[in-house]
Design an enzyme around this catalytic site. Structure first.
Site, PDB file in Angstrom:
ATOM      1  N   ARG A 182       0.823  -1.213   0.000  1.00 58.34           N
ATOM      2  CA  ARG A 182       0.000   0.000   0.000  1.00 58.34           C
ATOM      3  C   ARG A 182       0.858   1.265   0.000  1.00 58.34           C
ATOM      4  O   ARG A 182       0.519   2.261   0.641  1.00 58.34           O
ATOM      5  CB  ARG A 182      -0.963   0.008   1.188  1.00 58.34           C
ATOM      6  CG  ARG A 182      -1.927  -1.151   1.241  1.00 58.34           C
ATOM      7  CD  ARG A 182      -2.874  -1.169   0.031  1.00 58.34           C
ATOM      8  NE  ARG A 182      -3.775  -2.305   0.132  1.00 58.34           N
ATOM      9  CZ  ARG A 182      -3.515  -3.501  -0.364  1.00 58.34           C
ATOM     10  NH1 ARG A 182      -2.372  -3.709  -1.025  1.00 58.34           N
ATOM     11  NH2 ARG A 182      -4.372  -4.485  -0.246  1.00 58.34           N
ATOM     12  N   SER A 258     -11.197  -0.259   2.622  1.00 58.75           N
ATOM     13  CA  SER A 258     -10.453  -0.676   3.815  1.00 58.75           C
ATOM     14  C   SER A 258      -9.868   0.566   4.496  1.00 58.75           C
ATOM     15  O   SER A 258      -9.080   1.291   3.890  1.00 58.75           O
ATOM     16  CB  SER A 258      -9.333  -1.643   3.433  1.00 58.75           C
ATOM     17  OG  SER A 258      -9.862  -2.812   2.849  1.00 58.75           O
ATOM     18  N   GLU A 354      -5.356   3.736   6.164  1.00 57.59           N
ATOM     19  CA  GLU A 354      -5.040   3.604   4.741  1.00 57.59           C
ATOM     20  C   GLU A 354      -5.396   4.859   3.946  1.00 57.59           C
ATOM     21  O   GLU A 354      -4.589   5.329   3.143  1.00 57.59           O
ATOM     22  CB  GLU A 354      -5.741   2.374   4.159  1.00 57.59           C
ATOM     23  CG  GLU A 354      -5.299   2.045   2.759  1.00 57.59           C
ATOM     24  CD  GLU A 354      -5.712   0.652   2.314  1.00 57.59           C
ATOM     25  OE1 GLU A 354      -6.103   0.520   1.150  1.00 57.59           O
ATOM     26  OE2 GLU A 354      -5.634  -0.293   3.115  1.00 57.59           O
TER      27      GLU A 354
END
Length: 362
Positions: A182, A258, A354
């Site tokens: 990520r 998410s 995130e």
């Protein structure tokens, strides 16, 4: 790539001086999937690469720059500081092939899910595990999106980007993009440095389904099929069905997907936790570390389906924070802090958000 065709976008110097970008105020509620009430005092939309030199001149007038794709990975304050730049560059095309792959270039403003659909419809496998991920193509390398055992970094060959500060076009091979879980060099550089123009992806000529995740193995349309009989369309359909069953549609219930990254801890810490919690999901990664399931940790802390004011962790997937109506950035950050504190207290594991928090004021 040798013998590559002309770039998707022309950067003719004569043409690049023609466009003029004029910033104006813009309501951003419809431009972020959490549905937060945000407003930009200065907003422009880039629809043509010829506008990019003008953009580099314009950003000098502002203290900060926020590059906006689909708004699916953002927490926006009520008032967003600086200049907001929406990237709406269009285009998808075949650009060649190698001995092992078909090469496809997609512009940053295209829908990521739309690109996956297009590839599958063309008979090209390789992206189907990333189906139904919200957002644009341009956001994919920034976040190094991933799902069901695949990250976009694995398929990416090149990124065509505009260096906003240096006012120049840069073509970066995947090896220079700093991809990690990520993460990427584009994310590490912070907002206002890079604007992704397009990406070039390599889709394998000899395709095999990625079926490591139990959700896909259990899917009724796949579990009874021999591997040789599975097509990219089958995996695409399975991924879409599984995601729709577990995840809320942002168009119906505001969310940013998410909300926390799956934490990566040492094998020693994972071993100790697994002794206490034998049913804890765990995935070994490189360098003596293990990835834990943030959703499971949050669920075990009692937050699945639980609300704090107008926001909640979703009832079917504890990893997803949802806007039940009327939420603002302050509400999102309050629930984030409480969930992180609970997971830290119960498991000794630090969660990391995130989505990106845009600069601004509540």
């Amino acid at each position: 790539m040798s013998n590559a065709p002309a770039p998707l976008f022309s950067m003719d110097p004569a043409a690049s001086d023609m466009p003029v970008l004029v910033a104006a105020a813009q309501d951003l509620r419809a431009l972020n999937t959490l549905g937060l009430p945000a407003r930009a005092a200065a907003f422009v939309s880039v629809t043509d690469a010829a506008q990019l030199p003008a953009l580099s001149r314009l950003v000098r007038e502002y203290a900060s720059t926020l590059v906006l794709g689909g708004g699916s990975n953002l927490v926006l304050p009520d008032e967003v500081d600086g200049l907001v730049v929406a990237v709406r560059l269009p285009g998808v095309r075949h650009v060649g092939e190698t001995d092992t792959a078909i090469l496809v270039e997609a512009a940053a403003g295209e829908s990521w899910h739309g690109l996956v659909q297009w590839c599958v419809a063309q008979g090209l496998g390789g992206l189907e595990n990333l189906a139904l991920i919200p957002g644009t193509v341009g956001a994919a390398p920034v976040q190094n999106i991933g799902a069901y055992g695949l990250e976009v970094a694995e398929r990416l060959v090149q990124v065509h980007a505009w260096d906003i500060v240096a006012a120049e076009r840069v073509v970066l091979p995947a090896s220079e993009c700093g991809f990690a879980y990520r993460d990427s060099r584009f994310k590490q550089a912070g907002q206002g440095r890079w604007l992704i123009m397009s990406v070039v992806l390599a889709l394998p000529k000899v395709w095999a389904p990625r079926m490591e995740y139990p959700d896909l193995q259990r899917y009724v349309g796949l579990k009874d099929k021999p591997a040789a009989g599975i097509r990219p369309q089958d995996v695409f359909d399975a991924v879409c069905a599984v995601r729709r069953a577990k995840l809320p549609d942002p168009a119906v219930l505001g969310n940013a997907g998410s909300f926390f990254k799956n934490p990566v801890v040492s094998d020693e810490q994972a071993d100790a936790l697994q002794q206490r919690f034998p049913d804890m999901p765990r995935y070994r990664v490189a360098d003596g570390r293990s990835k834990l399931a943030a959703g499971w940790l949050i669920d075990r802390c009692g937050w699945k389906g639980r609300a704090l004011g107008p926001v909640a962790m979703h009832e079917r997937q504890a990893l997803v924070m949802v806007n039940r109506g009327g939420a603002r950035a302050a509400d999102v950050l309050r629930l984030e802090a409480v969930v992180r504190a609970d997971v830290q207290m119960h498991f000794g594991v630090a969660l990391e958000r995130e989505p990106i928090l845009a600069p601004g004021r509540d």
